[in-house]
Design a protein around this motif. Structure first.
Motif, PDB file in Angstrom:
ATOM      1  N   ASN A  49     -11.259  -8.240   8.154  1.00 59.70           N
ATOM      2  CA  ASN A  49     -11.782  -9.029   7.039  1.00 59.70           C
ATOM      3  C   ASN A  49     -11.116 -10.396   6.937  1.00 59.70           C
ATOM      4  OD1 ASN A  49     -13.561  -7.029   6.234  1.00 59.70           O
ATOM      5  ND2 ASN A  49     -12.226  -6.227   4.639  1.00 59.70           N
ATOM      6  N   ARG A  65      -9.780 -13.586  -4.718  1.00 58.66           N
ATOM      7  CA  ARG A  65     -10.392 -12.382  -5.280  1.00 58.66           C
ATOM      8  C   ARG A  65      -9.429 -11.190  -5.210  1.00 58.66           C
ATOM      9  NH1 ARG A  65     -16.159  -9.368  -3.782  1.00 58.66           N
ATOM     10  NH2 ARG A  65     -16.657  -8.733  -5.913  1.00 58.66           N
ATOM     11  N   SER A  78     -13.437 -16.931  -2.455  1.00 58.65           N
ATOM     12  CA  SER A  78     -12.333 -15.997  -2.210  1.00 58.65           C
ATOM     13  C   SER A  78     -11.384 -16.532  -1.144  1.00 58.65           C
ATOM     14  CB  SER A  78     -12.874 -14.632  -1.771  1.00 58.65           C
ATOM     15  OG  SER A  78     -13.535 -14.739  -0.523  1.00 58.65           O
ATOM     16  N   TYR A  90       0.806  -1.221   0.000  1.00 59.07           N
ATOM     17  CA  TYR A  90       0.000   0.000   0.000  1.00 59.07           C
ATOM     18  C   TYR A  90       0.845   1.280   0.000  1.00 59.07           C
ATOM     19  CZ  TYR A  90      -4.352  -2.450   0.027  1.00 59.07           C
ATOM     20  OH  TYR A  90      -5.410  -3.230  -0.363  1.00 59.07           O
ATOM     21  N   ASN A 134      -8.124  -7.342  -7.141  1.00 56.13           N
ATOM     22  CA  ASN A 134      -9.291  -7.963  -7.767  1.00 56.13           C
ATOM     23  C   ASN A 134      -9.404  -7.623  -9.249  1.00 56.13           C
ATOM     24  OD1 ASN A 134      -9.879  -5.295  -6.543  1.00 56.13           O
ATOM     25  ND2 ASN A 134     -11.842  -5.552  -7.557  1.00 56.13           N
ATOM     26  N   ARG A 180      -7.031  -8.619   4.273  1.00 56.57           N
ATOM     27  CA  ARG A 180      -7.977  -8.737   3.159  1.00 56.57           C
ATOM     28  C   ARG A 180      -8.678  -7.387   3.026  1.00 56.57           C
ATOM     29  NH1 ARG A 180     -10.052 -13.197   0.721  1.00 56.57           N
ATOM     30  NH2 ARG A 180      -9.095 -15.200   1.213  1.00 56.57           N
ATOM     31  N   ILE A 181      -8.512  -6.764   1.890  1.00 57.07           N
ATOM     32  CA  ILE A 181      -9.120  -5.453   1.661  1.00 57.07           C
ATOM     33  C   ILE A 181      -9.857  -5.505   0.327  1.00 57.07           C
ATOM     34  CG2 ILE A 181      -8.676  -2.994   1.278  1.00 57.07           C
ATOM     35  CD1 ILE A 181      -6.195  -3.390   3.116  1.00 57.07           C
ATOM     36  N   GLY A 182     -11.141  -5.194   0.359  1.00 53.50           N
ATOM     37  CA  GLY A 182     -11.961  -5.329  -0.835  1.00 53.50           C
ATOM     38  C   GLY A 182     -12.512  -6.722  -1.000  1.00 53.50           C
ATOM     39  N   THR A 183     -12.173  -7.612  -0.078  1.00 53.78           N
ATOM     40  CA  THR A 183     -12.701  -8.972  -0.046  1.00 53.78           C
ATOM     41  C   THR A 183     -12.683  -9.435   1.399  1.00 53.78           C
ATOM     42  OG1 THR A 183     -12.410 -11.233  -0.867  1.00 53.78           O
ATOM     43  CG2 THR A 183     -10.430  -9.967  -0.452  1.00 53.78           C
ATOM     44  N   GLN A 184     -13.376 -10.534   1.676  1.00 58.68           N
ATOM     45  CA  GLN A 184     -13.451 -11.003   3.056  1.00 58.68           C
ATOM     46  C   GLN A 184     -13.333 -12.517   3.098  1.00 58.68           C
ATOM     47  OE1 GLN A 184     -16.684  -9.306   5.239  1.00 58.68           O
ATOM     48  NE2 GLN A 184     -15.999 -10.083   7.197  1.00 58.68           N
ATOM     49  N   ALA A 212      -7.366  -5.112  -2.563  1.00 56.42           N
ATOM     50  CA  ALA A 212      -7.692  -4.210  -3.670  1.00 56.42           C
ATOM     51  C   ALA A 212      -6.504  -3.290  -3.951  1.00 56.42           C
ATOM     52  CB  ALA A 212      -8.924  -3.381  -3.310  1.00 56.42           C
ATOM     53  N   PRO A 213      -6.220  -3.031  -5.243  1.00 57.03           N
ATOM     54  CA  PRO A 213      -6.995  -3.371  -6.444  1.00 57.03           C
ATOM     55  C   PRO A 213      -6.594  -4.678  -7.100  1.00 57.03           C
ATOM     56  CG  PRO A 213      -5.273  -1.825  -7.033  1.00 57.03           C
ATOM     57  CD  PRO A 213      -5.102  -2.093  -5.562  1.00 57.03           C
TER      58      PRO A 213
END
Length: 366
Positions: free
Chosen positions: A124, A309, A341, A77, A316, A351-355, A313-314
């Motif tokens: 997440n 997944r 996922s 990040y 995905n 996990r970011i944007g998914t769980q 993010a990003p």
């Protein structure tokens, strides 16, 4: 191979220097120029940045695994955020905002964003949800008009995903009262050691339904380890390019993972020669490739994982480009594809944007 490794190492160190330079510039706005602290800062950063490498060679220091996992998430990040932070600081030159103030508050803002991402990502990763799919297969089975299947993939049991994570998985699965449980791969994270040390085989045995599994690309066998036997003695029945018929007539086909370069993987068409296609056929294939081949060979349901997944993010956007179905449900002809996922995580406990998820599949037969 050596040249490729050298290039990767060079790029990694250049990016590390970019991150470190930004960090020290921000620290200077708070404490000023102090050489001793500067040298200490760079030493700590380098050790932190290579902790995930040290963890591969020092099994007796699980703290290195955690440090390495945290660093990988932080690295990912910061690489995404810092160019925007630098652009913001540069643009403040055309305003009346003092340069040092711009640097200081840009740094504080970055720290707040990173903390927020880590809190969300850890939540997440360790708080799974249950996603339910209801499908119909136009075939009959003996003694039942429906079946309740629970599927979990990509547990990646390791130093970071241990006994408590396994107990939570078993508790969630049993609460769904499944008739059948499927684990399509990546049960461990390359190393069987933590799986055994943390007593996870005995925990999995507490699942109150038959469990069938297939290999994933991280279910690696060391030369002195019989992973098939270990999994079979852990409350699971491993299907490695094998076919089994349940008492109700449903056929399970479990494939070896395509990620193994040194393992011969049978063609699906050859495996399907053993199958009665008048009965429901469920395929466990870790990586969700070749859906058209599965559909043409008469598979009714294909369950997979692998993609996470994108996990963060990003990412995905990448998995969406790589896979026809990178997450969730897709129907292709008469075949149903369901991709999880994953219950665990790889590399970093985020996990970011998914769980994290457990999948429930309710099948009606007609």
């Amino acid at each position: 191979m050596g040249f490729f490794f050298a290039v990767v190492l060079l790029v990694y160190n250049l990016v590390l220097f970019y991150i470190g330079w930004n960090g020290w510039n921000w620290i200077q706005t708070i404490i000023g120029e102090r050489k001793r602290i500067k040298y200490t800062y760079w030493l700590v950063l380098i050790l932190f940045a290579y902790s995930f490498v040290f963890a591969r060679f020092l099994d007796d220091f699980p703290v290195l695994t955690w440090l390495g996992g945290i660093w990988l998430g932080l690295f990912f990040y910061l690489v995404l955020l810092l160019p925007f932070v630098n652009l913001f600081v540069f643009l403040t030159r055309f305003t009346r905002v003092p340069k040092e103030s711009a640097k200081k508050w840009a740094g504080f803002s970055t720290i707040i964003i990173i903390i927020g991402l880590f809190v969300l990502g850890i939540y997440n990763a360790f708080t799974p949800v249950v996603n339910t799919y209801q499908i119909t297969i136009p075939k009959q089975v003996e003694g039942a008009k429906s079946i309740n299947i629970v599927m979990a993939s990509d547990m990646h049991f390791s130093e970071m995903s241990g006994a408590s994570h396994a107990r939570n998985l078993v508790r969630e699965i049993n609460a769904l009262k499944p008739d059948l449980v499927l684990f399509p791969g990546d049960i461990i994270d390359d190393d069987i050691g933590p799986f055994l040390r943390k007593g996870i085989p005995d925990i999995i045995k507490e699942i109150e339904a038959p469990v069938y599994a297939s290999f994933g690309n991280h279910d690696r066998e060391a030369p002195d380890v019989d992973l098939v036997n270990i999994f079979n003695n852990s409350g699971m029945k491993l299907l490695a390019d094998e076919v089994t018929v349940l008492d109700n007539g449903i056929t399970l086909v479990g494939r070896k993972d395509r990620g193994y370069q040194d393992v011969v993987r049978l063609k699906l068409a050859d495996l399907m020669k053993q199958v009665d296609k008048t009965k429901p056929v469920i395929l466990l294939d870790h990586q969700p490739y070749d859906l058209d081949i599965a559909e043409k060979n008469g598979v009714d349901l294909m369950v997979s994982g692998h993609t996470h997944r994108g996990q963060m993010a990003p990412g995905n956007l990448v998995t969406d480009m790589l896979f026809e179905n990178d997450f969730g449900y897709l129907k292709k002809g008469q075949m149903h594809s369901i991709v999880s996922s994953g219950y665990g995580f790889w590399g970093t406990p985020l996990r970011i944007g998914t769980q994290a998820e457990i999948v429930q599949i309710k099948i009606t037969f007609k």
